[in-house]
Design an enzyme around this catalytic site. Structure first.
Site, PDB file in Angstrom:
ATOM      1  N   ARG A   1       0.813  -1.216   0.000  1.00  9.10           N
ATOM      2  CA  ARG A   1       0.000   0.000   0.000  1.00  9.10           C
ATOM      3  C   ARG A   1       0.846   1.265   0.000  1.00  9.10           C
ATOM      4  O   ARG A   1       0.453   2.290  -0.530  1.00  9.10           O
ATOM      5  CB  ARG A   1      -0.972  -0.019   1.180  1.00  9.10           C
TER       6      ARG A   1
ATOM      7  N   GLU B   1       0.940  -5.890  13.497  1.00 13.38           N
ATOM      8  CA  GLU B   1      -0.168  -6.125  14.425  1.00 13.38           C
ATOM      9  C   GLU B   1      -0.595  -7.583  14.382  1.00 13.38           C
ATOM     10  O   GLU B   1      -1.039  -8.144  15.356  1.00 13.38           O
ATOM     11  CB  GLU B   1      -1.373  -5.268  13.989  1.00 13.38           C
TER      12      GLU B   1
HETATM   13  O1  LIG Z   1       2.500   0.159  11.730  1.00 14.74           O
HETATM   14  P1  LIG Z   1       2.480  -1.284  11.385  1.00 14.74           P
HETATM   15  O2  LIG Z   1       2.012  -2.158  12.522  1.00 14.74           O
HETATM   16  O3  LIG Z   1       3.799  -1.756  10.866  1.00 14.74           O
HETATM   17  O4  LIG Z   1       1.379  -1.502  10.259  1.00 14.74           O
HETATM   18  C1  LIG Z   1       1.246  -0.671   9.136  1.00 14.74           C
HETATM   19  C2  LIG Z   1       1.662  -1.397   7.885  1.00 14.74           C
HETATM   20  O5  LIG Z   1       0.782  -2.517   7.666  1.00 14.74           O
HETATM   21  C3  LIG Z   1       0.231  -2.431   6.356  1.00 14.74           C
HETATM   22  O6  LIG Z   1       0.961  -3.131   5.430  1.00 14.74           O
HETATM   23  P2  LIG Z   1       0.953  -4.706   5.318  1.00 14.74           P
HETATM   24  O7  LIG Z   1       2.239  -5.247   5.862  1.00 14.74           O
HETATM   25  O8  LIG Z   1      -0.302  -5.261   5.895  1.00 14.74           O
HETATM   26  O9  LIG Z   1       1.095  -4.973   3.777  1.00 14.74           O
HETATM   27  P3  LIG Z   1       0.233  -4.626   2.477  1.00 14.74           P
HETATM   28  O10 LIG Z   1       0.399  -3.164   2.214  1.00 14.74           O
HETATM   29  O11 LIG Z   1       0.911  -5.462   1.462  1.00 14.74           O
HETATM   30  O12 LIG Z   1      -1.186  -5.017   2.723  1.00 14.74           O
HETATM   31  C4  LIG Z   1       0.273  -0.957   6.034  1.00 14.74           C
HETATM   32  O13 LIG Z   1       0.263  -0.718   4.634  1.00 14.74           O
HETATM   33  C5  LIG Z   1       1.551  -0.492   6.695  1.00 14.74           C
HETATM   34  O14 LIG Z   1       2.681  -0.699   5.859  1.00 14.74           O
HETATM   35  N1  LIG Z   2      -5.351  -2.161  11.536  1.00 19.75           N
HETATM   36  C1  LIG Z   2      -4.820  -2.206  10.300  1.00 19.75           C
HETATM   37  N2  LIG Z   2      -5.575  -1.887   9.226  1.00 19.75           N
HETATM   38  C2  LIG Z   2      -5.032  -1.924   7.994  1.00 19.75           C
HETATM   39  N3  LIG Z   2      -3.788  -2.303   7.738  1.00 19.75           N
HETATM   40  C3  LIG Z   2      -3.030  -2.637   8.769  1.00 19.75           C
HETATM   41  N4  LIG Z   2      -1.747  -3.043   8.830  1.00 19.75           N
HETATM   42  C4  LIG Z   2      -1.449  -3.256  10.117  1.00 19.75           C
HETATM   43  N5  LIG Z   2      -2.486  -3.006  10.921  1.00 19.75           N
HETATM   44  C5  LIG Z   2      -3.489  -2.609  10.093  1.00 19.75           C
END
Ligand SMILES: O=P(O)(O)OC[C@H]1O[C@H](OP(=O)(O)OP(=O)(O)O)[C@H](O)[C@@H]1O
Ligand SMILES: Nc1ncnc2[nH]cnc12
Length: 171
Positions: free
Chosen positions: A62, A99
């Site tokens: 993302r 998370e």
């Molecule tokens: O502050 P944090 O606990 O690190 O969480 C935030 C991160 O989690 C999500 O990515 P994710 O790893 O889920 O990957 P994605 O974008 O591929 O869905 C989001 O895009 C952030 O990068």
């Molecule tokens: N609560 C949340 N919602 C969306 N993306 C996430 N990546 C990590 N935590 C998340």
């Protein structure tokens, strides 16, 4: 960014309880990103409030959307920080906790000219902060020549409140 624009973007974010595991409130930004006017306002605000940089780093997947869109607006480069296993060697990597699980991010260990660059690190949202912290550590490992100005999009309805958040490069 006007309050109305922020509210419109924030209002389009789907919030899904207990996804992908119990106790997690998942913020799905896809509908908000699909709202062209709201996304445009968010990008304009990002452009105003983010330091100029030689390269904008975004974390897969993302984070790519925000980093690439801002870089295209400004005509600067993008550093795509990839999830583990996507890049050919040699790579530099960093493990971190999310998370809801664990992950690893990687960048090419050579081939990207970071020397002397100001790097702005962007992500779509902050939950534990683990992803951005890991990305900052990864970039810091590239040596003192790579300065970092960290800025991220914060979950609009999180306890920390809406808006852009900034942290100095002291990870
Ligand atoms: O502050 P944090 O606990 O690190 O969480 C935030 C991160 O989690 C999500 O990515 P994710 O790893 O889920 O990957 P994605 O974008 O591929 O869905 C989001 O895009 C952030 O990068
Ligand atoms: N609560 C949340 N919602 C969306 N993306 C996430 N990546 C990590 N935590 C998340």
């Amino acid at each position: 960014m006007s309050d109305m624009a922020l509210q419109r973007f924030a209002g389009a974010i789907r919030k899904i309880p207990d996804y992908p595991s119990p106790g997690i409130l998942f913020y799905d930004l896809i509908p908000a990103l699909a709202d062209g006017e709201a996304f445009h306002e968010v990008l304009a605000a990002l452009d105003e409030s983010t330091p100029k940089a030689g390269i904008i780093a975004g974390v897969e997947a993302r984070g790519f959307l925000f980093a690439a869109a801002l870089a295209a607006l400004r005509g600067c480069g993008v550093l795509a920080i990839r999830k583990a296993g996507k890049l050919p060697p040699p790579v530099a990597g960093e493990d971190y906790a999310l998370e809801y699980g664990e992950a690893r991010i990687e960048i090419p260990a050579d081939g990207v000219a970071l020397a002397g660059q100001d790097v702005v690190l962007l992500d779509d949202l902050l939950a534990t902060g683990g992803t951005l912290a890991a990305a900052a550590v990864l970039l810091a490992g590239r040596g003192p020549e790579c300065s970092q100005r960290l800025r991220w999009w914060n979950c609009p309805h999180s306890a920390a409140g809406p808006g852009w958040r900034r942290k100095a490069s002291t990870w």
